[in-house]
Design a protein around this motif. Structure first.
Motif, mmCIF file in Angstrom:
data_model
loop_
_atom_site.group_PDB
_atom_site.id
_atom_site.type_symbol
_atom_site.label_atom_id
_atom_site.label_comp_id
_atom_site.label_asym_id
_atom_site.label_seq_id
_atom_site.Cartn_x
_atom_site.Cartn_y
_atom_site.Cartn_z
ATOM 1 N N UNK A 1 1.033 -1.254 -0.006
ATOM 2 C CA UNK A 1 0.032 0.113 0.109
ATOM 3 C C UNK A 1 0.947 1.141 -0.008
ATOM 4 N N UNK A 2 0.699 2.170 -0.916
ATOM 5 C CA UNK A 2 1.652 3.305 -1.140
ATOM 6 C C UNK A 2 1.175 4.234 -0.696
ATOM 7 N N UNK A 3 1.840 5.306 0.319
ATOM 8 C CA UNK A 3 0.874 6.325 0.782
ATOM 9 C C UNK A 3 1.996 7.526 0.715
ATOM 10 N N UNK A 4 1.469 8.360 0.079
ATOM 11 C CA UNK A 4 2.187 9.703 -0.141
ATOM 12 C C UNK A 4 1.846 10.523 0.887
ATOM 13 N N UNK A 5 2.946 10.928 1.848
ATOM 14 C CA UNK A 5 2.678 11.365 3.131
ATOM 15 C C UNK A 5 3.229 13.002 3.235
ATOM 16 N N UNK A 6 3.415 13.640 1.959
ATOM 17 C CA UNK A 6 3.690 15.035 1.677
ATOM 18 C C UNK A 6 5.062 15.203 2.185
ATOM 19 N N UNK A 7 5.072 16.035 3.351
ATOM 20 C CA UNK A 7 6.416 16.465 3.883
ATOM 21 C C UNK A 7 7.146 15.086 4.640
ATOM 22 N N UNK A 8 6.444 14.018 4.972
ATOM 23 C CA UNK A 8 7.083 12.846 5.529
ATOM 24 C C UNK A 8 7.573 12.055 4.460
ATOM 25 N N UNK A 9 7.220 12.219 3.110
ATOM 26 C CA UNK A 9 7.612 11.341 2.277
ATOM 27 C C UNK A 9 6.716 10.260 1.851
ATOM 28 N N UNK A 10 7.238 9.286 1.017
ATOM 29 C CA UNK A 10 6.320 8.385 0.402
ATOM 30 C C UNK A 10 6.742 7.033 1.361
ATOM 31 N N UNK A 11 5.497 6.246 1.646
ATOM 32 C CA UNK A 11 5.747 4.829 2.323
ATOM 33 C C UNK A 11 5.206 3.750 1.482
ATOM 34 N N UNK A 12 5.942 2.706 1.576
ATOM 35 C CA UNK A 12 5.447 1.473 0.850
ATOM 36 C C UNK A 12 5.058 0.564 2.293
#
Length: 402
Positions: free
Chosen positions: A85-96
């Motif tokens: 699940x890919x989440x773009x967390x803006x200032x915190x970056x991208x998570x897989x």
């Protein structure tokens, strides 16, 4: 039917479990079945927001996990679902994240824009404040057990404004705002293989919604930046996907404001355009001529969903409407909350989440299945896959509901 509130205690326990799993190096699930993946905004290049094979929760869901980051989920923003699940967390970056338990598989702390990425050929195309970045979907190279080789390519496109859409070996997105960037507002097509720019198409202002792509044409809804004008109107542009040539342009509406925020949807020979505080307008895909419009109180800001000849429209008045996609004639309506994010459609029905955190599921014929409530505010769209439902909040929480 009253909403079930998913409590703060349950939320914190789930978040702690996900964090512990990440710390322990757990990789979680191997992903979801290929036919249930959600690789871009609106599921596919048409922005239809409907995957008939994607299976959501079978009954009223509970919290499986919550991932907390300093993110902001912008209007209609969606997580992506693939091997992770890919989440773009803006200032915190991208998570897989692992789909089953939310464990962090990898994290790229880049300074990204608050927009939905797109996934193709093992690459995430993520809008960055300075352009579009191609990121390895598996985290790339690894050293000492950590992912370190995120970047694949980078394209300098000042101020990305929309999520990218994927088709014809290209990512297509809105870039820049007239008067706020060196090249003004435009729509750009970027090659999937190396990030080189195929073409750029100038618009008067900016495109906030992911362009809808079909039959070799990109449909982009541009805003009007004259904030002082109550009669402002946006413009829909049809652009040749191969070379960026103009096919047609259609000026929208009169008063009240017609200023698109959500993405257009294309299908069944029509382009469906939410205009913000104005109506939803259906245009002929070949000519741009208006076919019909739906004008609920307060307007339609969110992108609709299109499935099997039915258009599902979530209005700012807190009503979900199912209408005939060809004519706009009503089929059923159901009450909810003010919707900034659009509905989605999966195997088990229709999903929508209101601004105050009420997540609702209906069958395709409008029978309510369940309601639950998560922490507000919410302006994004829920994504079903493999028995789960994923939805992000404005406070930086990504819920996995099962």
């Amino acid at each position: 039917m009253p909403s079930t509130t998913l409590s703060r205690r349950e939320l914190l326990a789930s978040a702690a479990t996900a964090g512990a799993a990440a710390t322990a190096g757990c990789t979680g699930s191997d992903g979801v079945p290929d036919d249930q993946r959600w690789p871009q905004f609106g599921f596919d290049a048409t922005n239809a927001a409907a995957n008939p094979d994607a299976v959501g929760p079978s009954e009223e869901p509970t919290v499986a996990w919550v991932h907390a980051a300093g993110s902001y989920y912008r209007n209609s923003t969606q997580p992506l679902v693939g091997d992770a699940v890919y989440a773009n967390a803006w200032f915190d970056g991208v998570f897989g994240l692992a789909p089953a338990d939310g464990a962090v598989r990898w994290h790229d702390a880049g300074d990204y824009a608050q927009l939905t990425p797109a996934l193709a050929d093992g690459t995430l195309a993520v809008p960055h404040r300075d352009g579009l970045r191609g990121v390895a979907a598996d985290g790339g190279l690894r050293a000492f057990g950590r992912a370190v080789g995120f970047g694949r390519w980078r394209t300098d496109l000042t101020n990305p404004e929309s999520s990218p859409s994927v088709a014809d070996e290209a990512f297509v997105l809105g870039v820049g705002t007239a008067g706020h960037g060196p090249d003004g507002g435009r729509v750009a097509a970027v090659e999937r293989a190396d990030g080189s720019v195929r073409w750029e198409y100038s618009v008067e202002t900016s495109v906030w919604g992911a362009p809808a792509l079909a039959d070799g044409v990109a449909y982009a809804a541009a805003r009007d930046d004259d904030e002082a004008d109550p009669d402002t109107r946006g413009t829909v542009h049809a652009i040749d996907l191969a070379d960026g040539a103009a096919v047609w342009s259609k000026r929208l509406g009169e008063s009240p404001r017609f200023n698109p925020v959500g993405a257009p949807v294309v299908g069944d020979g029509l382009v469906y355009v939410p205009t913000g505080t104005g109506p939803l307008v259906a245009l002929d895909a070949d000519t741009g001529d208006e076919a019909w419009r739906l004008a609920p109180p307060d307007g339609v800001q969110a992108s609709p969903a299109l499935a099997d000849g039915v258009l599902y429209v979530a209005g700012l008045d807190g009503t979900l409407r199912a209408v005939d996609a060809a004519t706009g004639d009503p089929e059923w309506t159901e009450a909810g909350e003010k919707y900034y994010g659009g509905p989605t459609v999966g195997d088990r029905g229709v999903y929508a989440v209101g601004a105050d955190g009420e997540v609702v599921s209906w069958t395709r014929n409008g029978a309510e299945r369940w309601r639950v409530r998560i922490d507000p505010p919410v302006s994004g769209s829920p994504v079903p896959a493999d028995g789960m439902l994923y939805v992000g909040t404005g406070d930086g929480l990504l819920y996995g509901l099962e």
